[in-house]
Structures are given as C-alpha cells and as structure tokens.
Design an enzyme around this catalytic site. Sequence first.
Site, PDB file in Angstrom:
ATOM      1  CB  SER A 163      10.425   4.453  -7.452  1.00  0.00           C
ATOM      2  OG  SER A 163      11.544   5.185  -6.982  1.00  0.00           O
ATOM      3  CE1 TYR A 187      10.180   1.853  -2.813  1.00  0.00           C
ATOM      4  CE2 TYR A 187      11.808   3.204  -3.954  1.00  0.00           C
ATOM      5  CZ  TYR A 187      10.501   2.982  -3.568  1.00  0.00           C
ATOM      6  OH  TYR A 187       9.515   3.871  -3.928  1.00  0.00           O
TER       7      TYR A 187
HETATM    8  N1  LIG Z   1       7.337   8.909  -1.156  1.00  0.00           N
HETATM    9  C1  LIG Z   1       8.262   8.781  -2.094  1.00  0.00           C
HETATM   10  O1  LIG Z   1       9.353   9.396  -2.001  1.00  0.00           O
HETATM   11  C2  LIG Z   1       8.005   7.943  -3.308  1.00  0.00           C
HETATM   12  C3  LIG Z   1       8.817   8.133  -4.446  1.00  0.00           C
HETATM   13  C4  LIG Z   1       8.612   7.336  -5.562  1.00  0.00           C
HETATM   14  C5  LIG Z   1       7.625   6.366  -5.548  1.00  0.00           C
HETATM   15  N2  LIG Z   1       6.858   6.198  -4.428  1.00  0.00           N
HETATM   16  C6  LIG Z   1       5.851   5.122  -4.455  1.00  0.00           C
HETATM   17  O2  LIG Z   1       4.569   5.675  -4.254  1.00  0.00           O
HETATM   18  C7  LIG Z   1       3.717   4.709  -3.628  1.00  0.00           C
HETATM   19  C8  LIG Z   1       3.006   5.343  -2.436  1.00  0.00           C
HETATM   20  O3  LIG Z   1       3.980   5.757  -1.505  1.00  0.00           O
HETATM   21  P1  LIG Z   1       3.732   6.883  -0.399  1.00  0.00           P
HETATM   22  O4  LIG Z   1       4.854   7.825  -0.497  1.00  0.00           O
HETATM   23  O5  LIG Z   1       2.345   7.389  -0.455  1.00  0.00           O
HETATM   24  O6  LIG Z   1       3.976   6.002   0.918  1.00  0.00           O
HETATM   25  P2  LIG Z   1       3.177   5.953   2.301  1.00  0.00           P
HETATM   26  O7  LIG Z   1       2.679   7.289   2.672  1.00  0.00           O
HETATM   27  O8  LIG Z   1       4.095   5.258   3.251  1.00  0.00           O
HETATM   28  O9  LIG Z   1       1.938   5.007   1.968  1.00  0.00           O
HETATM   29  C9  LIG Z   1       2.129   3.645   1.651  1.00  0.00           C
HETATM   30  C10 LIG Z   1       0.783   2.992   1.478  1.00  0.00           C
HETATM   31  O10 LIG Z   1       0.992   1.617   1.157  1.00  0.00           O
HETATM   32  C11 LIG Z   1       0.205   0.834   2.058  1.00  0.00           C
HETATM   33  N3  LIG Z   1       0.817  -0.454   2.339  1.00  0.00           N
HETATM   34  C12 LIG Z   1       2.091  -0.707   2.707  1.00  0.00           C
HETATM   35  N4  LIG Z   1       2.253  -2.016   2.935  1.00  0.00           N
HETATM   36  C13 LIG Z   1       1.047  -2.598   2.729  1.00  0.00           C
HETATM   37  C14 LIG Z   1       0.573  -3.923   2.801  1.00  0.00           C
HETATM   38  N5  LIG Z   1       1.354  -4.961   3.160  1.00  0.00           N
HETATM   39  N6  LIG Z   1      -0.730  -4.152   2.515  1.00  0.00           N
HETATM   40  C15 LIG Z   1      -1.544  -3.142   2.181  1.00  0.00           C
HETATM   41  N7  LIG Z   1      -1.158  -1.862   2.073  1.00  0.00           N
HETATM   42  C16 LIG Z   1       0.131  -1.603   2.360  1.00  0.00           C
HETATM   43  C17 LIG Z   1       0.149   1.663   3.332  1.00  0.00           C
HETATM   44  O11 LIG Z   1      -0.926   1.202   4.124  1.00  0.00           O
HETATM   45  P3  LIG Z   1      -0.921   1.390   5.716  1.00  0.00           P
HETATM   46  O12 LIG Z   1      -1.451   2.780   5.935  1.00  0.00           O
HETATM   47  O13 LIG Z   1      -1.814   0.346   6.191  1.00  0.00           O
HETATM   48  O14 LIG Z   1       0.512   1.249   6.162  1.00  0.00           O
HETATM   49  C18 LIG Z   1      -0.069   3.043   2.754  1.00  0.00           C
HETATM   50  O15 LIG Z   1      -1.412   3.217   2.399  1.00  0.00           O
HETATM   51  C19 LIG Z   1       4.629   3.539  -3.242  1.00  0.00           C
HETATM   52  O16 LIG Z   1       4.508   2.512  -4.190  1.00  0.00           O
HETATM   53  C20 LIG Z   1       6.020   4.135  -3.303  1.00  0.00           C
HETATM   54  O17 LIG Z   1       7.013   3.176  -3.579  1.00  0.00           O
HETATM   55  C21 LIG Z   1       7.003   6.979  -3.318  1.00  0.00           C
END
Ligand SMILES: NC(=O)c1ccc[n+]([C@@H]2O[C@H](COP(=O)([O-])OP(=O)(O)OC[C@H]3O[C@@H](n4cnc5c(N)ncnc54)[C@H](OP(=O)(O)O)[C@@H]3O)[C@@H](O)[C@H]2O)c1
Length: 270
Positions: free
Chosen positions: A142, A155
Amino acid sequence: MENTDKTRTILLTGASGGIGNALAHSLAVRGHSLLLQGRSERVLEQLRSELPEAHRHLVLPADLCDAQQRCELIRTCHSLSSGVDVLINNAGVARFALLADTDDTAMRAILETNLLAPMALTRDLLPLLLRSPRGAVINIGSAFGHIGHPGFSIYGASKSGLHGFTEALRRELGDSRVKVHYLAPRAVDTSLNTDAVVELNRALGNRSDSPTLVAKQCLALLEGGRSARRFMGWPERLFIKINAVLPSLVDSALVKKMPVIRRFAEQNHP
Ligand SMILES: NC(=O)c1ccc[n+]([C@@H]2O[C@H](COP(=O)([O-])OP(=O)(O)OC[C@H]3O[C@@H](n4cnc5c(N)ncnc54)[C@H](OP(=O)(O)O)[C@@H]3O)[C@@H](O)[C@H]2O)c1
C-alpha cells in the site's frame, strides 16, 4: 488443472474481496488456474462459478490468522499434481483509527493478516515455487507502507513490513528462477474502506482507483520478465519519493491535516 507454457497455477489470497475478485477475473481470462482463498466458502464458490472455465479453479477457504487452517491450506497446495507456480499475497485488513483507540486485538489482527500470514505462506510454498519454471510471489502492499499516514499507523507498519520482507526476499531469491514482485496501490474502491475513510479521502482530495486497474498492474508484473515493484497513482508516486528524501516536508503537510483526520477517525471509532 493442466497448464500450458504460458498459464500457471496461482494461489490468490483474499480472492473474495474487491481487488481479489477483479484479479481472479483478469487471471482466469488469461487461462491461469486459480486456487481461490478467502474465509467464506460460499462467496468463493460464487466467484468460481462466474469465472471462465470454472472447472479449472479450486476454492480453498481458510482463516489465514489461524495457524492450523494455514497448515491445511499449505498441505492441500503440496498435494496438487499441478504444483503452485505463483502466490499472490493479497488478503488484508485495514483499520482507520488513532493509535490511542487501537487495542492489542486489533493490532494483532492487522499484523497477522497483512504481514505474518504472507511471510509464513511464502516460506511454506517456497519448495513448490522453486520447482516451477515460472515461480513468482506478488505481495500487495500500500502507498501507506511508504508514507506514514496518521490514523493508519498499524496498517502502515504492516505494509512497510511487507515491503521490507519483499525487498529482502527478492535479493535472497535473486539467484533462483522465482520472481518476487511488489505492488503498492493508493486508495482503491473496495469495502476495505469504511464510509469514514471514503469521506476522509474526499475531504483531503485523495483520489482512488478501481480494483480493475489494480488487477491490470498486477498482471503487468506477472507477465514482466524481471522481479519488479510498482507504485500506483499520481501524485502519490511523487509523495513517496519526497517522503523518502525529505520526510519533514511531508510531516508538516500531514500535521496541518490532523484536525480533519482526527474528526473522521473519531467518527470511525467513537
Ligand atoms: N482498498 C484499498 O484502498 C487498498 C489500498 C491499498 C492496498 N490495498 C490492499 O489490497 C489488498 C486487498 O484489499 P481489498 O481492497 O480488496 O479489501 P477487501 O475487499 O476488504 O478484501 C480483503 C480480502 O482479504 C481477505 N481476508 C481478510 N482477512 C483474512 C483472514 N484472516 N484470512 C483469510 N482471508 C482474509 C478477505 O476475506 P473475507 O471475504 O473472508 O473477509 C477478502 O477476501 C489488501 O492487502 C489491502 O491492504 C487496498
């Protein structure tokens, strides 16, 4: 799960989330075979059924913070005749809160999901990745791992740690065939961000990207010849560079924004 010269077997963590879903679609369209990981079997099965050639993909639900469940996931990966060529560490959690409002349980959940689980998964899959002629790890970091942002200290620490891990591993595996990539998106339109975070970004003028754009960048890394890292978004890429050489400039810019950040953080965790 038969692969051709160009297609691979890919373990995608966090496949049930916003970025994971977009990534799963982009990878499946390219003919890759996916091991879809997340916590909800129902959501993962639904995703699998929507992907091209659904029969090529497997659903592997597990809570990555549970060592036992992680072990079972690894055991399944080792039992596959296809092996595993690529690990995409995408699962993650975030929490927008001031440090004073963050208890040990919340800290542990963020560090375990975003840092410990990717490191442990990478270690445990390494024998398979090293065996593959096209082995790769892609870690989703990130921008906040490179610009310490108030309200995201834990985070940010988890993502800084993931970047440090990626850099060291890229060098450790530099004389092997395994490529080690890192992608740092800025804000992305997914449910990871609560309403307060969306409002904070709007108030601060921070722009966000679609999960599809993140998936496109991830594919570019996968298909590139060399281990690489990418930072997404302008002016975020510039701020990351300025922060690396003149952090005091960024300190004063962000300190000025503290009243706004504090207001939204308190709204998020009253
Ligand atoms: N969205 C942003 O603004 C942003 C910006 C920069 C980087 N990122 C990074 O991008 C990645 C994906 O984020 P996203 O935006 O797609 O978030 P998201 O929609 O909330 O999805 C998060 C994913 O992680 C899984 N997860 C969370 N805790 C878990 C656990 N204990 N065991 C197994 N799976 C788990 C969730 O599974 P469940 O469905 O089971 O909860 C879901 O599939 C993350 O690493 C995040 O830090 C996001």
